[in-house]
Enzyme design. Structure first.
Site, PDB file in Angstrom:
ATOM      1  N   HIS A  85     -33.146  -0.231  31.386  1.00  0.00           N
ATOM      2  CA  HIS A  85     -32.954   1.041  32.079  1.00  0.00           C
ATOM      3  C   HIS A  85     -31.709   1.736  31.557  1.00  0.00           C
ATOM      4  O   HIS A  85     -30.890   1.139  30.850  1.00  0.00           O
ATOM      5  CB  HIS A  85     -32.793   0.813  33.585  1.00  0.00           C
ATOM      6  CG  HIS A  85     -31.654  -0.110  33.931  1.00  0.00           C
ATOM      7  ND1 HIS A  85     -31.833  -1.453  34.183  1.00  0.00           N
ATOM      8  CD2 HIS A  85     -30.317   0.108  34.061  1.00  0.00           C
ATOM      9  CE1 HIS A  85     -30.672  -2.020  34.449  1.00  0.00           C
ATOM     10  NE2 HIS A  85     -29.733  -1.085  34.385  1.00  0.00           N
ATOM     11  N   GLN A 151     -24.681   3.673  32.052  1.00  0.00           N
ATOM     12  CA  GLN A 151     -25.143   2.366  31.599  1.00  0.00           C
ATOM     13  C   GLN A 151     -26.428   2.483  30.772  1.00  0.00           C
ATOM     14  O   GLN A 151     -27.274   3.342  31.042  1.00  0.00           O
ATOM     15  CB  GLN A 151     -25.409   1.508  32.836  1.00  0.00           C
ATOM     16  CG  GLN A 151     -25.704   0.063  32.632  1.00  0.00           C
ATOM     17  CD  GLN A 151     -25.995  -0.595  33.975  1.00  0.00           C
ATOM     18  OE1 GLN A 151     -27.126  -0.951  34.262  1.00  0.00           O
ATOM     19  NE2 GLN A 151     -24.984  -0.729  34.804  1.00  0.00           N
ATOM     20  N   GLU A 225     -24.974  -2.738  28.938  1.00  0.00           N
ATOM     21  CA  GLU A 225     -25.209  -3.950  29.729  1.00  0.00           C
ATOM     22  C   GLU A 225     -26.224  -4.824  28.991  1.00  0.00           C
ATOM     23  O   GLU A 225     -27.354  -4.411  28.738  1.00  0.00           O
ATOM     24  CB  GLU A 225     -25.755  -3.604  31.117  1.00  0.00           C
ATOM     25  CG  GLU A 225     -26.076  -4.845  31.953  1.00  0.00           C
ATOM     26  CD  GLU A 225     -26.777  -4.535  33.261  1.00  0.00           C
ATOM     27  OE1 GLU A 225     -27.113  -5.487  33.998  1.00  0.00           O
ATOM     28  OE2 GLU A 225     -27.007  -3.332  33.541  1.00  0.00           O
ATOM     29  N   HIS A 252     -33.682   3.328  20.122  1.00  0.00           N
ATOM     30  CA  HIS A 252     -32.480   2.704  19.570  1.00  0.00           C
ATOM     31  C   HIS A 252     -31.271   3.106  20.404  1.00  0.00           C
ATOM     32  O   HIS A 252     -31.345   3.994  21.253  1.00  0.00           O
ATOM     33  CB  HIS A 252     -32.268   3.163  18.122  1.00  0.00           C
ATOM     34  CG  HIS A 252     -32.114   4.657  17.979  1.00  0.00           C
ATOM     35  ND1 HIS A 252     -33.181   5.488  17.698  1.00  0.00           N
ATOM     36  CD2 HIS A 252     -31.032   5.478  18.095  1.00  0.00           C
ATOM     37  CE1 HIS A 252     -32.767   6.738  17.644  1.00  0.00           C
ATOM     38  NE2 HIS A 252     -31.466   6.763  17.892  1.00  0.00           N
ATOM     39  N   GLU A 298     -28.564   2.746  15.335  1.00  0.00           N
ATOM     40  CA  GLU A 298     -28.312   3.860  14.421  1.00  0.00           C
ATOM     41  C   GLU A 298     -26.819   3.961  14.140  1.00  0.00           C
ATOM     42  O   GLU A 298     -25.991   3.848  15.051  1.00  0.00           O
ATOM     43  CB  GLU A 298     -28.832   5.170  15.011  1.00  0.00           C
ATOM     44  CG  GLU A 298     -28.762   6.328  14.030  1.00  0.00           C
ATOM     45  CD  GLU A 298     -29.419   7.587  14.557  1.00  0.00           C
ATOM     46  OE1 GLU A 298     -29.698   8.484  13.752  1.00  0.00           O
ATOM     47  OE2 GLU A 298     -29.643   7.680  15.788  1.00  0.00           O
TER      48      GLU A 298
END
Length: 309
Positions: A85, A151, A225, A252, A298
């Site tokens: 998430h 996050q 996280e 990514h 990236e």
């Protein structure tokens, strides 16, 4: 969720577009997305953006086009999705969620549901999960910024390899780790890393280590996280689906660096694998490395890229 569109690139020749959103500080961004002024802001931004990629024509397809990494994967032989998430922090989770619900936003978990009260998971239009978490009273823009991008969560197989990868190559600082259910069949650990300024590093060393959970909630920029489900490190083969093969969804994460060639050369010398090296393909000057779980990372020059060339 309080994001602002800060830049965009439309590539009709390649049939896709990218949109960069951020939860900016008060009066921080005033440019028109897609202009050179917006490009300059993007490549020099000291926080983090959310990049949304639109493959032209997908809006005309029926149903959900992309997999959110949390629903069951129906493709035989493909492991569980790895992306978990994104999250936003807000002063009042319950009021924030009530406002979302009034606008018709669907939820995977409301703040008063389940064992973990006070946090929620909303679903965006593609069913990606957006966690909503309370932030610290010490967050510097509480009165002006209703929510901040806080996050990105990825599931990892081996924390020893993954944490050191992001620390060693991208200079991230491990702020906090949490271990739950050690010795059980549901045990997991969470590792929170961030790209800190020199001032923030000094603040963390001086005061943040005393209460790292509180320190994380004061940051404007998001943390990475990394979630480790205990036991995956001993399993053969990949533990998670990265989202770049069928079924596609998550793409990514990325880092802006001073010298793309130098960091890529160092990674290649260490045996790090790449999906794209800086000189490969039609977009020269950027690269996609693979982290220990195969997630694409990236690597972009801090001065940005001229996509018109």
């Amino acid at each position: 969720f309080g994001f602002q569109l800060i830049d965009k690139f439309i590539f009709p020749q390649w049939k896709f577009s990218v949109y960069f959103l951020a939860t900016t500080r008060p009066a921080e961004f005033t440019a028109e997305p897609g202009t050179q002024e917006a490009h300059d802001f993007l490549w020099n931004y000291d926080s983090c953006t959310l990049e949304l990629t639109h493959n032209h024509g997908s809006e005309n397809e029926d149903g959900y086009v992309y997999h959110n990494s949390n629903d069951k994967i129906e493709v035989e032989g493909v492991p569980r999705g790895g992306f978990g998430h994104i999250a936003v922090n807000t002063p009042d989770v319950y009021a924030f969620c009530a406002n979302l619900e009034a606008q018709g936003v669907q939820f995977q978990k409301k703040p008063d549901e389940g064992r973990m009260k006070g946090l929620a998971f909303a679903l965006d239009p593609d069913r990606y999960w957006v966690e909503i978490v309370s932030r610290s009273e010490k967050y510097p823009f509480n009165a002006q910024v209703k929510s901040n991008f806080s996050q990105t969560m990825l599931r990892i197989k081996d924390p020893v390899k993954s944490v050191s990868f992001y620390q060693d190559y991208f200079g991230m600082t491990k702020l906090r780790e949490v271990h739950m259910g050690v010795g059980t069949d549901w045990g997991f650990s969470l590792f929170f890393l961030a790209s800190l300024s020199d001032k923030e590093k000094a603040e963390f060393e001086a005061h943040g280590k005393e209460n790292p959970s509180e320190f994380v909630k004061t940051l404007h920029q998001p943390v990475l996280e990394l979630t480790h489900n205990h036991g995956t490190e001993t399993q053969p083969g990949p533990s998670y689906h990265t989202g770049n093969t069928d079924p596609q969804g998550f793409g990514h994460i990325g880092f802006v660096v001073d010298d793309v060639a130098a960091i890529c050369d160092a990674m290649l010398d260490d045996g790090v694998k790449f999906h794209k090296k800086p000189t490969d393909g039609f977009m020269k000057g950027l690269a996609f490395a693979l982290d220990p779980d195969g997630y694409r990372i990236e690597i972009i020059p801090r001065a940005g890229l001229n996509f018109d060339v």
